[in-house]
Every structure is written in structure tokens, then in C-alpha cells.
Design a protein around this motif. Structure first.
Motif, PDB file in Angstrom:
ATOM      1  N   HIS A 105       0.830  -1.208   0.000  1.00  0.00           N
ATOM      2  CA  HIS A 105       0.000   0.000   0.000  1.00  0.00           C
ATOM      3  C   HIS A 105       0.869   1.264   0.000  1.00  0.00           C
ATOM      4  N   MET A 106       1.889   1.254   0.853  1.00  0.00           N
ATOM      5  CA  MET A 106       2.775   2.419   0.919  1.00  0.00           C
ATOM      6  C   MET A 106       3.554   2.605  -0.373  1.00  0.00           C
ATOM      7  N   ALA A 107       4.066   1.521  -0.917  1.00  0.00           N
ATOM      8  CA  ALA A 107       4.850   1.611  -2.143  1.00  0.00           C
ATOM      9  C   ALA A 107       4.005   2.099  -3.311  1.00  0.00           C
ATOM     10  N   MET A 108       2.773   1.621  -3.404  1.00  0.00           N
ATOM     11  CA  MET A 108       1.887   2.052  -4.486  1.00  0.00           C
ATOM     12  C   MET A 108       1.535   3.531  -4.360  1.00  0.00           C
ATOM     13  N   LEU A 109       1.295   3.986  -3.133  1.00  0.00           N
ATOM     14  CA  LEU A 109       0.948   5.391  -2.959  1.00  0.00           C
ATOM     15  C   LEU A 109       2.146   6.293  -3.230  1.00  0.00           C
ATOM     16  N   LEU A 110       3.331   5.856  -2.848  1.00  0.00           N
ATOM     17  CA  LEU A 110       4.531   6.625  -3.189  1.00  0.00           C
ATOM     18  C   LEU A 110       4.743   6.640  -4.698  1.00  0.00           C
ATOM     19  N   GLY A 111       4.427   5.531  -5.350  1.00  0.00           N
ATOM     20  CA  GLY A 111       4.507   5.498  -6.810  1.00  0.00           C
ATOM     21  C   GLY A 111       3.550   6.492  -7.432  1.00  0.00           C
ATOM     22  N   ALA A 112       2.328   6.557  -6.904  1.00  0.00           N
ATOM     23  CA  ALA A 112       1.351   7.530  -7.404  1.00  0.00           C
ATOM     24  C   ALA A 112       1.842   8.956  -7.172  1.00  0.00           C
ATOM     25  N   ALA A 113       2.473   9.192  -6.024  1.00  0.00           N
ATOM     26  CA  ALA A 113       3.006  10.526  -5.730  1.00  0.00           C
ATOM     27  C   ALA A 113       4.064  10.923  -6.760  1.00  0.00           C
ATOM     28  N   LYS A 114       4.874   9.964  -7.150  1.00  0.00           N
ATOM     29  CA  LYS A 114       5.917  10.241  -8.148  1.00  0.00           C
ATOM     30  C   LYS A 114       5.306  10.546  -9.513  1.00  0.00           C
ATOM     31  N   ILE A 115       4.298   9.776  -9.890  1.00  0.00           N
ATOM     32  CA  ILE A 115       3.614  10.010 -11.166  1.00  0.00           C
ATOM     33  C   ILE A 115       2.959  11.383 -11.174  1.00  0.00           C
ATOM     34  N   LEU A 116       2.239  11.700 -10.117  1.00  0.00           N
ATOM     35  CA  LEU A 116       1.497  12.959 -10.052  1.00  0.00           C
ATOM     36  C   LEU A 116       2.420  14.170  -9.947  1.00  0.00           C
ATOM     37  N   THR A 117       3.538  14.004  -9.270  1.00  0.00           N
ATOM     38  CA  THR A 117       4.506  15.101  -9.166  1.00  0.00           C
ATOM     39  C   THR A 117       5.020  15.493 -10.547  1.00  0.00           C
ATOM     40  N   ASN A 118       5.210  14.502 -11.382  1.00  0.00           N
ATOM     41  CA  ASN A 118       5.737  14.760 -12.720  1.00  0.00           C
ATOM     42  C   ASN A 118       4.744  15.495 -13.615  1.00  0.00           C
ATOM     43  N   MET A 119       3.497  15.557 -13.187  1.00  0.00           N
ATOM     44  CA  MET A 119       2.499  16.248 -14.008  1.00  0.00           C
ATOM     45  C   MET A 119       1.718  17.284 -13.204  1.00  0.00           C
ATOM     46  N   LYS A 120       2.334  17.821 -12.161  1.00  0.00           N
ATOM     47  CA  LYS A 120       1.607  18.744 -11.283  1.00  0.00           C
ATOM     48  C   LYS A 120       1.172  20.012 -12.000  1.00  0.00           C
ATOM     49  N   ASP A 121       1.892  20.405 -13.069  1.00  0.00           N
ATOM     50  CA  ASP A 121       1.507  21.606 -13.804  1.00  0.00           C
ATOM     51  C   ASP A 121       0.242  21.407 -14.623  1.00  0.00           C
ATOM     52  N   GLU A 122      -0.212  20.155 -14.728  1.00  0.00           N
ATOM     53  CA  GLU A 122      -1.452  19.866 -15.453  1.00  0.00           C
ATOM     54  C   GLU A 122      -2.627  19.683 -14.502  1.00  0.00           C
ATOM     55  N   ILE A 123      -2.362  19.820 -13.191  1.00  0.00           N
ATOM     56  CA  ILE A 123      -3.381  19.550 -12.176  1.00  0.00           C
ATOM     57  C   ILE A 123      -3.938  20.852 -11.611  1.00  0.00           C
ATOM     58  N   ASP A 124      -5.253  20.918 -11.494  1.00  0.00           N
ATOM     59  CA  ASP A 124      -5.914  22.008 -10.767  1.00  0.00           C
ATOM     60  C   ASP A 124      -6.436  21.425  -9.458  1.00  0.00           C
ATOM     61  N   GLY A 125      -5.964  21.989  -8.354  1.00  0.00           N
ATOM     62  CA  GLY A 125      -6.388  21.474  -7.064  1.00  0.00           C
ATOM     63  C   GLY A 125      -5.250  20.807  -6.332  1.00  0.00           C
ATOM     64  N   ASN A 126      -5.593  19.980  -5.349  1.00  0.00           N
ATOM     65  CA  ASN A 126      -4.586  19.391  -4.465  1.00  0.00           C
ATOM     66  C   ASN A 126      -4.780  17.883  -4.324  1.00  0.00           C
ATOM     67  N   VAL A 127      -3.654  17.201  -4.165  1.00  0.00           N
ATOM     68  CA  VAL A 127      -3.685  15.786  -3.816  1.00  0.00           C
ATOM     69  C   VAL A 127      -3.055  15.652  -2.430  1.00  0.00           C
ATOM     70  N   LYS A 128      -3.800  15.071  -1.513  1.00  0.00           N
ATOM     71  CA  LYS A 128      -3.299  14.856  -0.154  1.00  0.00           C
ATOM     72  C   LYS A 128      -2.970  13.377   0.005  1.00  0.00           C
ATOM     73  N   PHE A 129      -1.730  13.100   0.357  1.00  0.00           N
ATOM     74  CA  PHE A 129      -1.276  11.725   0.555  1.00  0.00           C
ATOM     75  C   PHE A 129      -1.279  11.414   2.051  1.00  0.00           C
ATOM     76  N   ILE A 130      -2.112  10.478   2.452  1.00  0.00           N
ATOM     77  CA  ILE A 130      -2.235  10.121   3.864  1.00  0.00           C
ATOM     78  C   ILE A 130      -1.553   8.775   4.112  1.00  0.00           C
ATOM     79  N   PHE A 131      -0.517   8.794   4.931  1.00  0.00           N
ATOM     80  CA  PHE A 131       0.151   7.572   5.363  1.00  0.00           C
ATOM     81  C   PHE A 131      -0.175   7.385   6.842  1.00  0.00           C
ATOM     82  N   GLN A 132      -1.003   6.394   7.095  1.00  0.00           N
ATOM     83  CA  GLN A 132      -1.634   6.236   8.407  1.00  0.00           C
ATOM     84  C   GLN A 132      -1.023   5.102   9.215  1.00  0.00           C
ATOM     85  N   PRO A 133      -0.748   5.343  10.491  1.00  0.00           N
ATOM     86  CA  PRO A 133      -0.298   4.260  11.372  1.00  0.00           C
ATOM     87  C   PRO A 133      -1.481   3.438  11.882  1.00  0.00           C
TER      88      PRO A 133
END
Length: 388
Positions: A105-133
Motif C-alpha cells: 500500500h505504501m509503495a503504491m501510494l509513493l509510486g502515485a506521488a511520483k507520477i502525479l509530481t511529474n504532471m503537477k503543472d497539469e493539475i488544478d487542485g490538491n492531492v493529499k497523501f495520507i500515510f496512516q499508522p
């Protein structure tokens, strides 16, 4: 941008992260090293990071323009299970194992963060990444919510997934309604009067009372609760007695409950105590009953399900987005869904040929790592589509 293609480009990175987490599992609210690694990866990606409590993390990716906010969630804790796989990256923390897939779960979400970071200039709004204990302790999500993880910016929708070893890799299960049950824990002490085994009439047999109570509790499942809304009452431990020739004066019982509807969930402690009280009175025993509410059922929001289903089809293919029966297992993701709209899906990670067919919480639990890029891509695709 095709999110699956982007995930394939970083597959090695995602797999390496997952294997590192797998080798270094940490229990609930003690995810110290795990938290440190997650923070480092998010900061490397240029994501704003906030600590929540001792081991909770929230990361914010801000798009080019203001807009809505979607939250993506992964849990971090491992189980007190001794790993028995032959994996080259098996747990180095003896007695603990990522036997439920939280490393993935953590690895997949970090992967998504990497993908989304690379296209942040195409995004309107915010993505919040929650890593929960502490998902396994059923308290992690509540701690995160109480510390404001769904605020600043306010979350408009939350999405999460659970890797599932009993669903074929390459498929995703997207369903409406309650997909996982609520779970509570309870403890009952029955106090009778001990005496010599040859004269049971001189005492009050706590064991016989306990037997009657346990039998009576199951009538709640079959005769009190609406059978169209399943519940479970599980007796996990029974401890009583000291010698074979003594009538026991005390028995301690512990257990857990499951329920899908809020009505059944709310009524379970009342139904139980009614049985306990009347049975103990019949056996001239007293009792102490402690009931601990755990987490609510994971109940998906209809509109979120319809939206996510179409988004996930872009990654998985129409024919691979399926439905499976409700799971009587639990996940405290349901606590987020009480606060904001959203949904939780199951991502297939099973593969008989690779031996990835053992149930969750098993000492031999394994996943097909081909599922990791699909999970990362689904996270990213849902975020992109929602913010559009």
C-alpha cells in the motif's frame, strides 16, 4: 498521460521500496523507521510534508491552479506474525511481518506521488497523501482525523485500496455499500464461587455459566439480528479453573464482533449484555463486561463508486473491474468515510503459479508484485480524473 505507462517506467523503484518495507516491518504506532522512509521519499519528490502524531504523515501536492482536494490513503503498520516464506526479502524483524500488504500500500501510494509530481503543472487542485499508522489496532484513522488530516485544505473526496491475495492479479473489485464490516472487541469476566469438585452444590460453577453464556450469544446471530444484515460474534479466548478437582469460581472470556449495518453495530453490546445478565442470574454468578468499539464498517458512497469505477477501468480494462462478496474483515478506512465522501476498493494480487494464494494474516502471505504498478496507476488516475 497514461498513468499505467508512467507507473511501468518507475516499476523497479516501486518494487524496491515495497521490499525494503517488507524487510523492516513495524507494529502499530511504532512505525518509526517506516515513517522516516516515507517522509524522505515525499520530500525528495518536492511534496510538502506534515507529521501527524508520532508516526502519521500527510503530504500535499499542489497543482498549478486552485481547485478541489482529493485524499489518497495508505496504512503502514505490520502484524505480530512470524514470517514463514522463502522470500529473499523476508522480514528481518523476528516475530513481525507485513502479512496484510501494507508494505505494498505504501509503495503504491509513493509510486502515485511520483507520477502525479511529474504532471503537477497539469493539475488544478490538491492531492493529499495520507500515510496512516495503526490500521491493525483500529485506532490509526481516528488519530489522523482528530489531528486534522481531512482539513487544511478540506478534503472533498477520499480514495483507498486494499491489496487482495485471493483476487487474481490484474483485476480490481469496485462495489457499492458496505464492503468490509465494523469490528469491536469485548471482555467478560464471570464470577461464581469455587468449591471442591465433589460437592458442586456448595459453589456457583463459573465454567458452566460461561458455557451457557457462549451458547446464548450465538442466538443473537441466528435469532435476534436481522439475518439479511450479517453479524459475527466470535469467542477468542476462554480461561478458567485451577485444578481438575475444583469447581472454578472465575472465568475470563474475550472476543470480537463484526457487523455491516450501523443499527446492528450499535445494538450488539445491548443484545450481549441482556444475554449475559440473565444467564449469570440463572447460575447465581456475577459478571464484569467491558465493550470496546473498534471501527465502523467500510461503507462506500454511491457517487464515488460510480466515478472510481470508470476511472479504474482506464487502468485495468473494463472486463477486469469486477465485484466480489462483502468481506467480514475490517479496516478503519470506514472512519474517513463517515466524514467525507469516498470509496475503498480491492486490488487483485493473487497468482497461484507464483504461490501468491495464501490469505491475509497468514505466515505465508505473499503478493504478485505485478500488481504494484496497477495500484500506483489507479491512485494517480483517480486523482487526475477527480481534479478535472
Amino acid at each position: 498521460m497514461n498513468t499505467l505507462d508512467e507507473a511501468k517506467k518507475i516499476e523497479k523503484w516501486i518494487v524496491e521500496i515495497r521490499r525494503d518495507f517488507h524487510m523492516n516491518p513495524e507494529p502499530s504506532f511504532k512505525e518509526i523507521r517506516t515513517c522516516k522512509i516515507v517522509k524522505e521519499k515525499l520530500i525528495e519528490l518536492g511534496i510538502e510534508v506534515s507529521s501527524i502524531g508520532k508516526t502519521g504523515i500527510s503530504g500535499i501536492l499542489k497543482g498549478k491552479n486552485p481547485g478541489k482536494t482529493i485524499a489518497l490513503r495508505a496504512d503502514m503498520d505490520a502484524l505480530s506474525v512470524a514470517e514463514e516464506t522463502n522470500l529473499s526479502f523476508k522480514s528481518k524483524n523476528l516475530g513481525f511481518m507485513h502479512a496484510c500488504g501494507h508494505d505494498a500500500h505504501m509503495a503504491m501510494l509513493l509510486g502515485a506521488a511520483k507520477i502525479l509530481t511529474n504532471m503537477k503543472d497539469e493539475i488544478d487542485g490538491n492531492v493529499k497523501f495520507i500515510f496512516q499508522p495503526a490500521e491493525e489496532a483500529s485506532g490509526g484513522s481516528t488519530t489522523m482525523i482528530e489531528n486534522g488530516v481531512l482539513e487544511n485544505p478540506k478534503v472533498d473526496m477520499i480514495y483507498g485500496m486494499h491489496i487482495f491475495s485471493l483476487l487474481e492479479c490484474g483485476k480490481a473489485a469496485v462495489m457499492e455499500g458496505s464492503v468490509m464490516s465494523a469490528v469491536d472487541a469485548w471482555e467478560l469476566t464471570i464470577k461464581g464461587k469455587s468449591c471442591h469438585g465433589s460437592t458442586p452444590w456448595d459453589g456457583h460453577d463459573a465454567v458452566m455459566c460461561a458455557v451457557a453464556v457462549i451458547s446464548g450469544l450465538q442466538t443473537i446471530v441466528s435469532r435476534v439480528n436481522d439475518a439479511r444484515n450479517p453479524i459475527g460474534i466470535n469467542v477468542g479466548t476462554i480461561n478458567g479453573g485451577e485444578r481438575s478437582n475444583v469447581i472454578p469460581g472465575k472465568v475470563k472470556i474475550t472476543g470480537s464482533n463484526r457487523a455491516f449495518t450501523q443499527e446492528s453495530h450499535d445494538m450488539l453490546p445491548t443484545w450481549m449484555e441482556k444475554i449475559i445478565k440473565s444467564t449469570c442470574e440463572a447460575y447465581d454468578c456475577e459478571y464484569d463486561f467491558m465493550y470496546k468499539v473498534g471501527c465502523d464498517a467500510v461503507t462506500n458512497h454511491k457517487n464515488a463508486v460510480e466515478f472510481v469505477r470508470e476511472s479504474v477501468k482506464k487502468v485495468m480494462g473494463d472486463e477486469n473491474v469486477v465485484k466480489i462478496p462483502q468481506r467480514m474483515s475490517s479496516d478503519d478506512f470506514g472512519m474517513y468515510l463517515k466524514k467525507v465522501p469516498g470509496m475503498y476498493m480491492f486490488l487483485g494480487a493473487g497468482n497461484q503459479k507464483k504461490g501468491c494464494c495464501h490469505p491475509h494474516h497468514s505466515n505465508n502471505f505473499m503478493i504478485d508484485e505485478d500488481s504494484l504498478i496497477k495500484g500506483a496507476a489507479c491512485h494517480a488516475q483517480v486523482a487526475i480524473d477527480f481534479l478535472k
